[in-house]
Design a protein around this motif. Structure first.
Motif, PDB file in Angstrom:
ATOM      1  N   VAL B   4       0.850  -1.179   0.000  1.00  0.00           N
ATOM      2  CA  VAL B   4       0.000   0.000   0.000  1.00  0.00           C
ATOM      3  C   VAL B   4       0.894   1.240   0.000  1.00  0.00           C
ATOM      4  CG1 VAL B   4      -1.747   1.292   1.274  1.00  0.00           C
ATOM      5  CG2 VAL B   4      -1.840  -1.221   1.210  1.00  0.00           C
ATOM      6  N   ILE B   5       0.598   2.156  -0.904  1.00  0.00           N
ATOM      7  CA  ILE B   5       1.419   3.357  -1.038  1.00  0.00           C
ATOM      8  C   ILE B   5       0.616   4.568  -0.592  1.00  0.00           C
ATOM      9  CG2 ILE B   5       2.675   4.833  -2.655  1.00  0.00           C
ATOM     10  CD1 ILE B   5       3.071   2.326  -4.395  1.00  0.00           C
ATOM     11  N   GLN B   6       1.229   5.362   0.261  1.00  0.00           N
ATOM     12  CA  GLN B   6       0.571   6.582   0.729  1.00  0.00           C
ATOM     13  C   GLN B   6       1.463   7.787   0.438  1.00  0.00           C
ATOM     14  OE1 GLN B   6      -0.867   4.718   4.865  1.00  0.00           O
ATOM     15  NE2 GLN B   6      -1.748   6.754   4.483  1.00  0.00           N
ATOM     16  N   SER B   7       0.803   8.878   0.142  1.00  0.00           N
ATOM     17  CA  SER B   7       1.549  10.128  -0.030  1.00  0.00           C
ATOM     18  C   SER B   7       0.694  11.296   0.426  1.00  0.00           C
ATOM     19  CB  SER B   7       1.949  10.319  -1.504  1.00  0.00           C
ATOM     20  OG  SER B   7       0.788  10.468  -2.324  1.00  0.00           O
ATOM     21  N   ARG B  22      -3.352  10.808   0.041  1.00  0.00           N
ATOM     22  CA  ARG B  22      -3.560   9.900  -1.086  1.00  0.00           C
ATOM     23  C   ARG B  22      -3.149   8.480  -0.740  1.00  0.00           C
ATOM     24  NH1 ARG B  22      -1.991  14.807  -2.616  1.00  0.00           N
ATOM     25  NH2 ARG B  22      -3.168  15.864  -4.275  1.00  0.00           N
ATOM     26  N   CYS B  23      -3.812   7.553  -1.386  1.00  0.00           N
ATOM     27  CA  CYS B  23      -3.538   6.144  -1.113  1.00  0.00           C
ATOM     28  C   CYS B  23      -3.710   5.323  -2.386  1.00  0.00           C
ATOM     29  CB  CYS B  23      -4.472   5.612  -0.032  1.00  0.00           C
ATOM     30  SG  CYS B  23      -4.301   3.835   0.283  1.00  0.00           S
ATOM     31  N   LYS B  24      -2.772   4.424  -2.580  1.00  0.00           N
ATOM     32  CA  LYS B  24      -2.875   3.442  -3.667  1.00  0.00           C
ATOM     33  C   LYS B  24      -2.885   2.061  -3.022  1.00  0.00           C
ATOM     34  CE  LYS B  24      -0.542   1.993  -7.972  1.00  0.00           C
ATOM     35  NZ  LYS B  24      -1.054   0.636  -7.860  1.00  0.00           N
ATOM     36  N   PRO B  25      -3.986   1.345  -3.127  1.00  0.00           N
ATOM     37  CA  PRO B  25      -4.054   0.023  -2.485  1.00  0.00           C
ATOM     38  C   PRO B  25      -3.257  -1.016  -3.270  1.00  0.00           C
ATOM     39  CG  PRO B  25      -6.053   0.413  -3.717  1.00  0.00           C
ATOM     40  CD  PRO B  25      -5.239   1.671  -3.818  1.00  0.00           C
ATOM     41  N   ILE B  26      -3.118  -2.176  -2.679  1.00  0.00           N
ATOM     42  CA  ILE B  26      -2.478  -3.283  -3.360  1.00  0.00           C
ATOM     43  C   ILE B  26      -3.347  -3.709  -4.545  1.00  0.00           C
ATOM     44  CG2 ILE B  26      -1.809  -5.714  -3.142  1.00  0.00           C
ATOM     45  CD1 ILE B  26      -1.000  -5.073  -0.246  1.00  0.00           C
ATOM     46  N   SER B  27      -2.721  -3.908  -5.668  1.00  0.00           N
ATOM     47  CA  SER B  27      -3.452  -4.290  -6.864  1.00  0.00           C
ATOM     48  C   SER B  27      -4.227  -5.584  -6.639  1.00  0.00           C
ATOM     49  CB  SER B  27      -2.456  -4.470  -8.023  1.00  0.00           C
ATOM     50  OG  SER B  27      -3.126  -4.906  -9.190  1.00  0.00           O
ATOM     51  N   GLY B  28      -5.499  -5.566  -7.016  1.00  0.00           N
ATOM     52  CA  GLY B  28      -6.336  -6.748  -6.852  1.00  0.00           C
ATOM     53  C   GLY B  28      -7.150  -6.753  -5.582  1.00  0.00           C
ATOM     54  N   PHE B  91      -3.524   6.382   8.323  1.00  0.00           N
ATOM     55  CA  PHE B  91      -3.129   5.156   7.641  1.00  0.00           C
ATOM     56  C   PHE B  91      -4.186   4.750   6.624  1.00  0.00           C
ATOM     57  CE2 PHE B  91       0.626   3.903   9.854  1.00  0.00           C
ATOM     58  CZ  PHE B  91       0.487   4.316  11.157  1.00  0.00           C
ATOM     59  N   CYS B  92      -3.700   4.202   5.540  1.00  0.00           N
ATOM     60  CA  CYS B  92      -4.562   3.570   4.557  1.00  0.00           C
ATOM     61  C   CYS B  92      -4.229   2.087   4.564  1.00  0.00           C
ATOM     62  CB  CYS B  92      -4.299   4.182   3.181  1.00  0.00           C
ATOM     63  SG  CYS B  92      -5.182   3.401   1.822  1.00  0.00           S
ATOM     64  N   PHE B 105      -1.339  -2.592   5.641  1.00  0.00           N
ATOM     65  CA  PHE B 105      -1.301  -1.164   5.909  1.00  0.00           C
ATOM     66  C   PHE B 105      -0.178  -0.471   5.149  1.00  0.00           C
ATOM     67  CE2 PHE B 105      -4.159  -0.103   9.478  1.00  0.00           C
ATOM     68  CZ  PHE B 105      -4.699  -1.348   9.692  1.00  0.00           C
ATOM     69  N   GLY B 106      -0.456   0.780   4.782  1.00  0.00           N
ATOM     70  CA  GLY B 106       0.584   1.637   4.253  1.00  0.00           C
ATOM     71  C   GLY B 106       1.416   2.230   5.373  1.00  0.00           C
TER      72      GLY B 106
END
Lengths: 111, 114
Positions: B4-7, B22-28, B91-92, B105-106
């Motif tokens: 998980v990527i957070q910025s 911002r948050c990018k979850p794990i693909s899928g 946290f995302c 968790f990111g």
């Protein structure tokens, strides 16, 4: 509202000791309970997830038990190592898709 | 997988300013969660999405907070206007199907509102 208590708040043990972290929750109508680990400056890592129908789960040196009726869970760590030093959080999930976290137990394992 | 990527990782802003996390979850993964962690209240679930749809936002503290998930790979948590008491680590997390699954968790965004 679900209230989650973790005891002790902090624990310091010498390397190699076995230890138990305690979690209690007020609403026993839970779907599952997770134990997480949090390292300083980092996110949380899920360690174990116990479904409400289970009594315990094991992963390596970790064993988590669940007594739903009494609102308690324990996390047992065998042969503790300095790398186990972290804050450990328990989080029961109740109905309506709610996850509640305890305030955590800060564990320090002394080499 | 990058996890998980957070910025951003850290954000310092002044009271009254708009803050976007911002948050990018794990693909899928089909579920995404936003949490807030403070010393006083510990870790709290703010809102979570299933298949980009908000399922439960009862943890959102007030109307100044809003969250969106326009697609499966991106979510934002916005605070407008920000206040000093919003200072916390946000946290995302994502999971395959929901709360009953293991969450990943990111690293969190540390927000300081002056």
């Amino acid at each position: 509202k679900q209230e989650v208590t973790q005891i002790p708040a902090a624990l310091s043990v010498p390397e190699g000791e076995n230890l138990v972290l305690n979690c209690s929750f007020t609403d026993s109508a839970i779907y599952n309970l997770q134990w997480f680990r949090q390292d300083p400056g980092k996110g949380l890592t899920s360690l174990l997830l116990i479904q409400s129908s289970q009594r315990e789960q094991t992963s390596g040196r970790l064993n988590a038990s669940l007594d739903k009726s009494s609102g308690r869970s324990t996390l047992y760590i065998a042969a503790s190592q300095p790398g186990d030093s972290a804050t450990y959080l328990c989080a029961p999930e109740t109905g309506a898709n709610n996850l509640f976290f305890g305030t955590g137990t800060r564990l320090t394992v002394i080499p | 997988d990058a996890g998980v990527i957070q910025s951003p990782r850290h954000e310092v802003t002044e009271m009254g300013q708009e803050v976007t996390l911002r948050c990018k979850p794990i693909s899928g993964h089909n579920s995404l969660f936003w949490y807030r962690q403070t010393m006083m209240r510990g870790l709290e679930l703010l809102i979570y999405f299933n298949n980009n749809v908000p399922i439960d936002d009862s943890g959102m503290p007030e109307d100044r907070f809003s969250a969106k998930m326009p697609n499966a790979s991106f979510s934002t948590l916005k605070i407008q206007p920000s206040e000093p008491r919003d200072s916390a680590v946000y946290f995302c997390a994502s999971s395959l199907w929901g709360l009953g699954e293991t969450q990943y968790f990111g690293p969190g965004t540390r927000l300081l509102v002056l």
